[in-house]
Design an enzyme around this catalytic site. Structure first.
Site, PDB file in Angstrom:
ATOM      1  N   SER A 126       0.821  -1.210   0.000  1.00 32.70           N
ATOM      2  CA  SER A 126       0.000   0.000   0.000  1.00 32.70           C
ATOM      3  C   SER A 126       0.856   1.262   0.000  1.00 32.70           C
ATOM      4  CB  SER A 126      -0.881   0.035   1.250  1.00 32.70           C
ATOM      5  OG  SER A 126      -1.832  -0.983   1.204  1.00 32.70           O
ATOM      6  N   GLU A 186      -2.752 -14.843   0.431  1.00 35.32           N
ATOM      7  CA  GLU A 186      -3.051 -14.106   1.649  1.00 35.32           C
ATOM      8  C   GLU A 186      -4.478 -14.400   2.096  1.00 35.32           C
ATOM      9  OE1 GLU A 186      -2.738  -9.499   3.304  1.00 35.32           O
ATOM     10  OE2 GLU A 186      -2.784  -9.884   1.168  1.00 35.32           O
ATOM     11  N   SER A 193      -9.958  -4.680   0.710  1.00 41.27           N
ATOM     12  CA  SER A 193     -11.096  -4.324   1.564  1.00 41.27           C
ATOM     13  C   SER A 193     -12.308  -5.175   1.194  1.00 41.27           C
ATOM     14  CB  SER A 193     -11.436  -2.838   1.393  1.00 41.27           C
ATOM     15  OG  SER A 193     -12.014  -2.632   0.121  1.00 41.27           O
TER      16      SER A 193
END
Lengths: 398, 373
Positions: A129, A244, A383
């Site tokens: 990020s 992940e 998200s």
């Protein structure tokens, strides 16, 4: 349909339970149970204990130092270790970089880096990020420009978990400026000791500093630290994100949280009776338990399909959304269960070995911080909005 | 019907909003640098904000439900941690029950020179107002108190603490309660103070054979419950108004962020999935405002009506608080859980509304029992 585990899997569970009984230090499980902060040494200690059985990266192939677990064994491992309040395994080297190197790394890279992940030589963190690149990760701006045998890296990463402990960082960097923004990204391994790197802590809403900003100013990285091809980074990034998301449902964490909630609701009183006997409160617990029971099976269904070689796609996104929401709701109800004692904010009491006593019952000390901190579950790793977009795209052609 | 503010209240609102915006730094509160600021407290006194919590008979110039609403909504909007709530509760009890000598303190309270706290809740009592185990027994002319009080907001800073205790009956009885006015530093009173999650400070209090003179008794021994319940109703009105101010502030922060933050080459507010959720937040905040108005308008109604509104408003505002906190953090992303961003403080303070005077579940149950009674 058969919901039972095979003999092999039952034997593994039994072996694992005995191991946890004997080898998991009580000092560590107490910290996890009480929601105290783990130190770097705590995490390294637990990793080393697991590696005595090649269980630190149990899902890695045996040739790389793993145990070649199938998906069900991974599931059992997660279930039993969380039940025993074992520290969680740090995902950065083991769940993220390891699989990437196995698939995209050169033989030299595998031989050099993989053993160092397992024996604790290297502590990795994830440089993905950036301030302008969150859900829109491909908008990242950190650049790596070729200069002879090196890349020169400039830019900034953020939300870098435990970068303060890390000695290495794997990064997505921009190496190409032409074409679609996904096409100019590369995957680079960087030594945190290199000149020009600065780590600044970000204090979070619970008072802890588990994430950081990492700044790069003319950092020189040898070209042999490029993983895969130049400008192939987006493919690697997507591969890593799928890994992940494996185990992202967090069934073990949720089960542990549910048990903790029931225990607290049995100790707290309302109108002179245990809170768990209040019909409204009991119904809220029941609602979450019912959800969790179904999710455990959803998780196993996805896990079984993966074991047969079907790559998890939209299903892993579904697990991520459902799993994180259930855990967040459990955190929410747990802080409610503590009533007024969720208000004191005695940060020092969360440091093991501090002389500061918590205010009120010890189980109440971490509940508010945990509720706030775990709002991150639906934000990180893609998200929940990004996950829903993936589901809609893959299943509905949106 | 008239839903506009009187001119006086409008002026109070404007002045208070400007003053607090100037003085309160949410980041400092979030970091725990300051419990609260004496400078802000003095400014509140000077502006007459403390006086707005008391009736003219008691030396103030307000005290009605809508005075509380105006004042506490602005406190919420600013995220101010100053212990005005404790002055409202303890000061209100002194005003209602106090002797002339006790009420003489109110001038200094309204002037900002005297700090108050209310020590009522006990470990294990949770949100039950009548669960008081602390014991007060008569000793000659005076009283001896033994017991524990938990999470007493402003306890460490208070010059006087109003302490509840039981003179007869069993823990859980409404009859048999008494209130005492206890000066700071009274022998036998042990106090540990600590920061609270939403700003401000709380204290655990242990009383071991704490001796008090006869004139420490506030009101009549054994009959304090109705006054405690009334003070609680006023506190819930003030607290839900504060929550409303916090929601308005959080909504503004989030709306600004959605307009400024760009991902996938457009501002976040252009994503319908987010815009619709933000619209839901707006709808629910208006519902919360109506609920607060309902309660503030019924504070002086008969007991049944008043308490029904206490639980209705607290339930609805509690549920809305959760929605507003969680949605605003989610729509911000990582920055939403960063201490250095104002939202962290507002979100923590708004969430803690649920941990005092009862949460949404508690009041859902209480409302349905009151309705069926």
């Amino acid at each position: 349909m058969d919901l039972s585990y095979s003999e092999k899997h039952e034997a593994f569970r039994k072996d694992l339970r005995t191991f946890l009984d004997e080898k998991l230090p009580k000092r560590l499980s107490d910290k996890v149970r009480l929601g105290q902060r783990l130190t770097k040494e705590d995490m390294e200690e637990w990793h080393a204990i697991l590696q005595t059985r090649n269980w630190l990266a149990g899902h890695w192939p045996e040739e790389y130092g793993g145990s070649g677990w199938d998906a069900v064994e991974r599931h059992i491992f997660e279930e039993e270790t969380t039940r025993a309040n074992a520290p969680r395994i740090l995902p950065f080297g083991i769940m993220m970089l390891g699989p990437v190197l196995m698939k995209f790394g050169s033989e030299d890279q595998k031989a050099h880096w993989l053993p160092r992940i397992l024996n604790g030589t290297d502590w990795w963190c994830q440089g993905y990020s950036e301030p302008g690149a969150g859900s829109d990760l491909a908008a990242l701006k950190t650049t790596a420009e070729r200069d002879g045998d090196h890349y020169v890296v400039n830019g900034q990463k953020t939300w870098t978990t435990l970068a303060q402990y890390a000695d290495h960082i794997f990064c997505l960097v921009r190496t190409g400026k032409d074409g679609k923004k996904q096409e100019g990204i590369s995957f680079l391994l960087i030594d945190m000791d290199d000149p020009g790197i600065e780590v600044r802590p970000i204090y979070l809403i619970d008072g802890g500093a588990e994430v950081n900003e990492v700044w790069f100013k003319d950092v020189r990285v040898p070209v042999e630290n490029l993983v895969g091809e130049e400008n192939q980074g987006w493919t690697i990034a997507k591969y890593l994100l799928t890994h992940e998301r494996t185990n992202i449902a967090g069934v073990g964490f949720a089960t542990q949280a549910l048990e903790n909630l029931k225990r607290i609701a049995g100790l707290e009183h309302q109108a002179g009776k245990p809170l768990i006997e209040d019909p409204l409160f009991a119904a809220e617990i029941a609602r979450l338990e019912i959800q969790l029971m179904a999710m455990a099976t959803t998780n196993l269904r996805v896990v079984s399909a993966a074991a047969e070689g079907n790559a998890p796609g939209a299903e892993s996104s579904m697990l991520k959304v459902k799993g994180t929401v259930i855990r967040q709701e459990l955190n929410d109800l747990t802080r409610r269960a503590c009533g007024p004692y969720a208000m004191p904010f005695v940060s020092e009491a969360l440091e093991a070995g501090s002389n500061v006593e918590p205010v009120g019952p010890d189980y109440a000390a971490p509940v508010s911080g945990k509720y706030f901190n775990n709002r991150k579950l639906s934000i990180y790793g893609g998200s929940n909005e990004v996950q829903k977009q993936i589901i809609a795209k893959m299943k509905l052609g949106a | 019907m008239d839903f506009t503010l009187t001119e006086e209240r409008q002026m109070l609102q404007d002045g208070l909003r400007r003053m607090l915006a100037d003085k309160v730094d949410p980041k400092a509160v979030a970091r725990g640098d300051t419990a609260w600021s004496t400078e802000t407290w003095e400014a509140l006194a000077e502006m007459g904000v403390i006086g707005a919590l008391f009736s003219e008979d008691d030396g103030g110039f307000g005290g009605a439900g809508f005075d509380l609403m105006v004042v506490f909504e602005e406190m919420g909007r600013a995220g101010a941690p100053e212990p005005l709530m404790e002055t409202l509760i303890a000061g209100g009890l002194i005003a209602e029950l106090g002797s002339d000598a006790q009420k003489a303190h109110l001038d200094a309270v309204i002037g900002g020179a005297v700090q108050l706290a209310f020590a009522h809740s006990e470990p294990g009592a949770r949100f039950d107002l009548e669960r008081v185990a602390t014991e007060a027994r008569q000793d000659g002319d005076g009283w001896i108190l033994t017991g524990r009080k938990s999470v007493v907001a402003n306890g460490g800073e208070a010059d006087y603490i109003v302490v509840s205790a039981r003179v007869s009956g069993n823990t859980g009885d409404r009859d048999g309660l008494a209130l005492f006015l206890v000066p700071k530093g009274t022998e036998g009173l042990d106090l540990r103070d600590y920061p609270l999650t939403g700003g401000g400070r709380g204290a655990e209090i242990a009383m071991e054979d704490m001796r008090l003179p006869a004139d420490a008794l506030l009101g009549e021994a054994g009959h304090a419950f109705p006054a405690i319940e009334r003070a609680n109703a006023r506190a819930v009105a003030a607290q839900t108004a504060e929550a409303l101010g916090l929601m308005e502030r959080i909504k503004d922060l989030t709306a600004d962020y959605l307009q400024q933050r760009t991902q996938f080459d457009k501002p976040l507010i252009k994503f319908q999935a987010l815009a619709f959720r933000m619209a839901d937040v707006l709808i629910e905040i208006e519902q919360a405002r109506s609920a607060v108005i309902n309660l503030c308008g019924h504070l002086d109604a008969d007991r049944e009506t008043r308490e029904l509104h206490v639980s209705a408003t607290k339930q609805l505002v509690g549920e809305t608080a959760k929605l507003v906190v969680e949605e605003s953090i989610q729509m911000h992303g990582g920055i939403g859980i960063t201490q250095e961003y104002d939202l962290a403080h507002f979100a923590r303070r708004l969430t803690m509304v649920e941990h005092r005077f009862g949460d949404a579940l508690f009041h859902l149950g209480r409302f349905s029992r009151l309705r069926m009674a």
